[in-house]
Design a protein around this motif. Structure first.
Motif, PDB file in Angstrom:
ATOM      1  N   ARG A 230      -6.538  -1.942 -37.466  1.00 16.83           N
ATOM      2  CA  ARG A 230      -7.262  -0.900 -38.179  1.00 16.83           C
ATOM      3  C   ARG A 230      -8.653  -0.711 -37.594  1.00 16.83           C
ATOM      4  O   ARG A 230      -9.228   0.352 -37.696  1.00 16.83           O
ATOM      5  CB  ARG A 230      -7.370  -1.348 -39.646  1.00 16.83           C
ATOM      6  CG  ARG A 230      -7.523  -0.237 -40.618  1.00 16.83           C
ATOM      7  CD  ARG A 230      -7.398  -0.758 -42.025  1.00 16.83           C
ATOM      8  NE  ARG A 230      -6.022  -0.855 -42.459  1.00 16.83           N
ATOM      9  CZ  ARG A 230      -5.637  -1.484 -43.565  1.00 16.83           C
ATOM     10  NH1 ARG A 230      -6.521  -2.099 -44.323  1.00 16.83           N
ATOM     11  NH2 ARG A 230      -4.377  -1.516 -43.918  1.00 16.83           N
ATOM     12  N   GLY A 231      -9.184  -1.752 -36.996  1.00 14.37           N
ATOM     13  CA  GLY A 231     -10.524  -1.669 -36.434  1.00 14.37           C
ATOM     14  C   GLY A 231     -11.618  -2.003 -37.429  1.00 14.37           C
ATOM     15  O   GLY A 231     -12.776  -2.104 -37.063  1.00 14.37           O
ATOM     16  N   PHE A 232     -11.259  -2.156 -38.693  1.00 12.06           N
ATOM     17  CA  PHE A 232     -12.265  -2.527 -39.687  1.00 12.06           C
ATOM     18  C   PHE A 232     -11.570  -3.113 -40.906  1.00 12.06           C
ATOM     19  O   PHE A 232     -10.358  -2.966 -41.065  1.00 12.06           O
ATOM     20  CB  PHE A 232     -13.104  -1.320 -40.104  1.00 12.06           C
ATOM     21  CG  PHE A 232     -12.314  -0.190 -40.720  1.00 12.06           C
ATOM     22  CD1 PHE A 232     -12.128  -0.113 -42.091  1.00 12.06           C
ATOM     23  CD2 PHE A 232     -11.745   0.798 -39.916  1.00 12.06           C
ATOM     24  CE1 PHE A 232     -11.400   0.927 -42.650  1.00 12.06           C
ATOM     25  CE2 PHE A 232     -11.010   1.834 -40.477  1.00 12.06           C
ATOM     26  CZ  PHE A 232     -10.844   1.895 -41.850  1.00 12.06           C
TER      27      PHE A 232
ATOM     28  N   ARG B 221      -6.980  -6.395 -39.066  1.00 16.72           N
ATOM     29  CA  ARG B 221      -8.340  -6.034 -38.675  1.00 16.72           C
ATOM     30  C   ARG B 221      -8.354  -5.412 -37.282  1.00 16.72           C
ATOM     31  O   ARG B 221      -9.030  -4.408 -37.037  1.00 16.72           O
ATOM     32  CB  ARG B 221      -9.208  -7.290 -38.657  1.00 16.72           C
ATOM     33  CG  ARG B 221     -10.403  -7.257 -39.548  1.00 16.72           C
ATOM     34  CD  ARG B 221     -11.102  -8.591 -39.457  1.00 16.72           C
ATOM     35  NE  ARG B 221     -12.112  -8.535 -38.420  1.00 16.72           N
ATOM     36  CZ  ARG B 221     -13.376  -8.221 -38.663  1.00 16.72           C
ATOM     37  NH1 ARG B 221     -13.766  -7.952 -39.876  1.00 16.72           N
ATOM     38  NH2 ARG B 221     -14.240  -8.173 -37.693  1.00 16.72           N
ATOM     39  N   MET B 222      -7.597  -6.015 -36.382  1.00 15.21           N
ATOM     40  CA  MET B 222      -7.536  -5.507 -35.012  1.00 15.21           C
ATOM     41  C   MET B 222      -6.877  -4.136 -34.992  1.00 15.21           C
ATOM     42  O   MET B 222      -7.317  -3.222 -34.304  1.00 15.21           O
ATOM     43  CB  MET B 222      -6.702  -6.453 -34.142  1.00 15.21           C
ATOM     44  CG  MET B 222      -7.364  -7.753 -33.821  1.00 15.21           C
ATOM     45  SD  MET B 222      -8.722  -7.489 -32.695  1.00 15.21           S
ATOM     46  CE  MET B 222      -7.848  -7.587 -31.132  1.00 15.21           C
TER      47      MET B 222
END
Lengths: 275, 761
Positions: free
Chosen positions: A157-159, A154-155
């Motif tokens: 890829r940002g999403f 998540r971190m």
């Protein structure tokens, strides 16, 4: 004295702003970037896509496997020991086109595709509801649960793509979005693994988020009678063998039963692409 | 990515800072032994050690902030010699962080906007989102944490919500416990800093280059390298620089969010898209769409900038006398025109700047202070450039300079980038541009520098690769393009597509940009932004083109851009002048299924003389029908067609070169970069919108490139003569005239008689 540098800059900015404004009026396809006019469209027209990209979408229209919604005969569903979900449906087949689009979205981070892919999922949702209502009459889902990715992913890829996709469905269907699952371990990329590895690996990968599920159940109690079975919708991007969503379904079932042992529960799965 | 803001308080100095690895910063500021050990291991003993840490303490906001907010908060904090009470400093730190946080509403920050979205979409009053992964991750810190040895004054500020920092273990690397560990960390930091020299990378790219699976493990080393001054950490998307001038007042935009800019590719707001970001927890964190194919730059993302590589102090002056210049150029076997151009470029690089004139409007302004008096120096910086760059690059100094000048100082990283020195090499098609840059590369390498050849197209990169390797067999050559396996290597010579320039920062002494007027480099602000930044301070950018865009032409004419023209091909024959052939548009030609007789006759003549035929058309959809038609007209030769959509293009070009295919119908995709020995060129629809004069000159430049057949034929086939055609013919003739005037052309008697008929004017 006017400042010449400033004037030159301002003039340059004015010109580029005008150019940008003029350019934006000609639509570019959000997938291939080619300019396209407002095409005639027809029923299947999708805003933001050029006609050749629209025609390339491999919609799943005929379903062969009643469990996983595959357009072909399905050995995976027969081989599975316990299936924790009632049925799964996907919007499109996972072919080269969709592989490319999903790669652009997930790995390149082109989030302009999120609403588009979300719309695909919404049409799959509409078909699922229609299918269910034909058989069971007036039934409805009560919440959407996205399949989580690990915190590291998540971190990086940002999403979480499943989260963005499920948000589209939640808005479309007017359902609450429940972050009821966590991924306990950071596993490598699924796409590098064989079928057996995946099944072994995913068994203990997810856990229900008790506090969130409890909060949701409390809210549910305040507005719905508990006699109706709780129908939940799990959302993910790709369905390959079904081991991921099955593990998620198992984790949700376990967690909910722990809170309310007598709960009658039906889990459905919605994914974007069926490989 | 998240970062911490802190203030270091000393007796009479306060400094603010931000960090991606707080343990390191705390140990650096508070632990003298750690600092001594690291500085020693990094070999930087001469560098000021700073004061010993007695009485020093650190106030840190105990919750990490999105990286860009942390940088801004740190920047807005006091720095200097003001003697402030620690309470005041703590208050300021809190205020500066809160100011950032106040800009966002709670739902934006923690609810990621989604709850609001669904709630309002359905008008529901109930909570519509249960649970939220980003809230769980974000700290709940609300206070200034205090680190350091106890002092009474400092203790007093810990009342009222501020607490002694416990959450961060800054004694992790305390040398008393693990000296070796600290030294290992420094070694790693230094190694990373060396690897990253001249690079400008995103987090993920740095991880890939260093061979680490993810960046988390490298953060400590990166932060330490930054503290040691061996690399620079910055945000990937930053507020756009505001134009300064009397007509602009920054206050005029108050209330509006400041416009942002991608620090890697320079794209502004129109290319920035704001989305919810899990890495910083904000609902609107901008990312850049313009350079997305090269990895995503994010508002909260890190841009890691390596320091420019230091050159070994030049031991020899470079060429200056004509004799030594001749000796330098001799091994490259250049034609007279090529040698003259290479010499001009070398002289420019060596610091002999031609006189440049300020633009006319500047000369007319009486109030403007006049620059250095004319004629006193041969070196005058071009108008509008900072005078800091007017010195000759270190790697090519003239021997006449006094030795004291040569003793060097460390070159700081450009803070406000001054555009690098540019030199235009304006050489006709087939002049042998590549050969001309060999001596320049050799000179750059001889002084220990690095050279870059960038070209817009991947095909050209792949074609250049073997030629460069052959010319420089002892050099490491790195070839970069999308999907290249040498992506993270570095060497003396780098050949790259212009897109790959985004990953470099102040890396090269010599930057050669080939085909500056070609797609996608031409008119792409992102790529020229990147190109400006890859050249080191004091380095030189050489622009190559046969058809420089109008702006560069006029800059050259006005004396603002130093340039040299090469008006003749390497074989010293003039350029073939296009003949105009009256012919119907291709569309009509295809409909009638029959080509006009004089076109067929011209084609047949070319075929009969044994030439390879390029037939250019405007539109991809015309290629196949025309191929059909020409196959019918010339059944005895192989006719093929290709375009950008053709997957077998490379293969077809190979077969065309080897004369297997005699006639190739193509779009502008082959207008440049392809050399076929004996070729004639037919441009259909030459009056079309897509063919401008540059394009026509390039296509015409496919003919007559070899020594054996210098007089290839070029036909502009169209129903009308438009301005572009006339301009192309005029420019070609002008170049031929210039070549004649300078005596570069072979004697007429040496040239074929056919030539006189065709090229005469």
């Amino acid at each position: 004295m006017p400042s010449w540098n400033a004037m030159r800059l301002m003039l340059g900015q004015a010109i580029s702003a005008t150019a940008a404004w003029l350019a934006s009026s000609a639509a570019a396809c959000i997938v291939c970037g080619r300019a396209h006019g407002s095409h005639g469209g027809g029923q299947r027209a999708i805003t933001g896509l050029c006609s050749s990209c629209t025609n390339a979408i491999p919609w799943i229209t005929r379903i062969r496997c009643a469990i996983c919604g595959r357009p072909e005969a399905c050995p995976d569903c027969m081989r599975r020991d316990v299936t924790f979900f009632t049925a799964s449906r996907s919007a499109v087949r996972y072919d080269e086109t969709i592989r490319e689009w999903l790669a652009q979205y997930k790995y390149r981070g082109n989030e302009r595709l999120a609403p588009l892919l979300g719309r695909f999922l919404c049409s799959a949702y509409d078909r699922l509801i229609r299918e269910l209502r034909q058989t069971y009459g007036d039934i409805r889902f009560e919440a959407v649960i996205p399949v989580p990715v690990s915190a590291e992913r998540r971190m990086e890829r940002g999403f979480n793509q499943a989260e963005q996709l499920s948000a589209s469905v939640a808005v479309h269907a007017g359902l609450p979005l429940v972050h009821g699952l966590v991924r306990v371990r950071h596993s490598g990329k699924q796409s590098y693994k064989s079928r057996i590895d995946r099944i072994q690996d995913t068994k203990t990968l997810f856990a229900g988020e008790a506090s969130v599920l409890e909060q949701f159940l409390r809210y549910r109690l305040s507005c719905t009678s508990s006699s109706i079975p709780l129908r939940l919708l799990l959302v993910d991007d790709i369905y390959t063998t079904g081991s991921t969503v099955n593990a998620c379904a198992e984790a949700v079932t376990t967690a909910l039963r722990r809170i309310e042992p007598s709960l009658s529960l039906e889990l459905y799965v919605l994914t974007l692409a069926r490989s | 990515m998240l970062a911490y803001v802190y203030v270091v308080v000393e007796e009479n100095v306060t400094r603010s800072g931000w960090t991606i690895a707080p343990e390191i910063d705390l140990a650096w500021w508070l632990d003298d032994t750690f600092r001594k050990a690291t500085v020693h291991a990094a070999g930087q003993e001469r560098a000021s050690m700073g004061q010993p840490s007695a009485g020093r303490f650190v106030l840190m906001w105990d919750e990490p902030l999105p990286l860009d907010e942390a940088i801004e908060a740190a920047a807005s904090l006091v720095q200097g010699n003001d003697r402030l009470k620690s309470e005041e400093i703590a208050g300021k730190l809190a205020a500066s962080v809160q100011a950032k946080k106040l800009k966002q509403t709670d739902s934006e920050r923690n609810g990621r906007g989604l709850g609001k979205l669904i709630g309002t979409a359905r008008g529901a009053a109930v909570p519509m989102v249960f649970g939220n992964p980003s809230v769980q991750r974000l700290g709940t810190g609300q206070a200034v944490a205090w680190y350091g040895e106890a002092s009474r004054e400092a203790e007093s500020c810990l009342l009222d919500g501020r607490h002694k920092g416990k959450s961060i273990d800054w004694r992790k690397y305390a040398p008393a416990q693990s000296y070796e560990q600290a030294v290992r960390l420094v070694n790693r930091a230094c190694m990373i800093a060396v690897k990253l020299q001249g690079r400008g990378l995103l987090e993920g790219e740095a991880a890939a280059m260093l061979g680490e699976p993810d960046l988390a493990t490298v953060l400590e080393a990166l932060q330490l390298a930054a503290l040691l001054g061996q690399l620079r950490l910055d945000r990937a998307v930053a507020p756009a620089p505001q134009p300064t001038g009397r007509w602009f007042s920054p206050t005029g935009r108050r209330g509006k969010a400041r416009a942002l800019r991608c620090e890697r590719c320079g794209s502004g707001e129109p290319q920035l898209l704001r989305t919810a970001c899990a890495a910083c927890g904000r609902a609107a964190c901008a990312y850049c769409e313009a350079c997305l194919t090269m990895g995503r730059t994010r508002q909260c993302g890190l841009l890691i900038l390596g320091m420019p590589q230091q050159l070994p102090v030049a031991t020899h002056g470079a060429v200056a006398t004509s004799a030594s210049m001749a000796a330098t150029l001799a091994p490259w076997k250049l034609s007279p025109a090529q040698a003259a151009a290479a010499e001009a470029a070398l002289r420019f690089i060596a610091g002999e700047r031609p006189q440049t004139r300020p633009p006319a409007w500047a000369r007319l302004l009486p109030l403007r202070r006049s620059p250095a008096p004319r004629g006193t120096a041969s070196v005058v910086p071009a108008q509008g450039r900072s005078s800091t760059t007017d010195a000759a690059p270190r790697w090519l100094r003239l021997p006449s300079l006094p030795p004291s000048e040569r003793s060097d100082h460390r070159q700081p990283l450009r803070t406000s980038p001054t555009p690098p020195l540019r030199f235009l090499l304006w050489a006709v098609t087939g002049a042998g541009k590549t050969e001309m840059i060999f001596p320049l590369i050799a000179a750059a390498l001889a002084s220990g520098g690095r050279a870059l050849i960038a070209t817009p197209r991947r095909d050209v990169v792949l074609e250049l690769d073997p030629r460069i390797r052959r010319a420089f067999p002892n050099e490491t050559v790195v070839t970069l393009y999308g999907g290249s396996e040498q992506r993270w290597e570095s060497g003396g010579i780098t050949i790259s597509t212009t897109h790959q320039l985004l990953r470099f920062r102040e890396a090269f002494e010599l930057v050669v940009i080939d085909e500056i007027d070609a797609f996608p480099y031409h008119n792409d602000e992102m790529l020229s932004f990147a190109a400006e930044r890859v050249c080191k301070q004091g380095g030189v950018t050489v622009l190559l083109s046969a058809t420089p865009p109008a702006q560069l032409r006029s800059e050259a004419k006005r004396g603002q851009l130093p340039y040299v023209q090469v008006p003749v091909r390497f074989h010293r024959h003039p350029l073939p002048v296009p003949r105009l052939l009256n012919c119907m548009p291709v569309k009509q030609l295809i409909q009638r299924r029959k080509a006009p007789l004089h076109l067929i006759r011209a084609l047949r003549e070319s075929i009969d003389r044994g030439a390879q035929l390029f037939v250019f058309v405007q539109q991809i959809k015309h290629v196949d029908p025309l191929v059909e038609q020409l196959r019918r007209a010339f059944p005895r030769i192989t006719v093929e067609g290709t375009s950008s959509k053709d997957e077998a293009r490379t293969e077809k070009v190979r077969r065309f070169r080897s004369c297997e295919i005699r006639l190739l119908v193509t779009t502008t995709i082959l207008e440049r970069g392809v050399t076929v020995p004996r070729s004639d060129v037919f441009i259909l629809d030459a009056d079309g919108r897509l063919f401008d004069d540059a394009s026509l000159i390039q296509m015409a430049g496919r003919a007559g490139r070899s020594k054996d057949d210098p007089a290839g034929r070029v036909y502009f086939c169209s129903p009308s003569r438009n301005q572009a055609q006339q301009s192309a013919v005029r420019q070609i003739k002008a170049m031929n005239r210039l070549a004649g005037k300078r005596g570069y052309l072979m004697e007429r008697t040496d040239r074929s008689t056919r030539f006189r008929r065709q090229g005469g004017h």
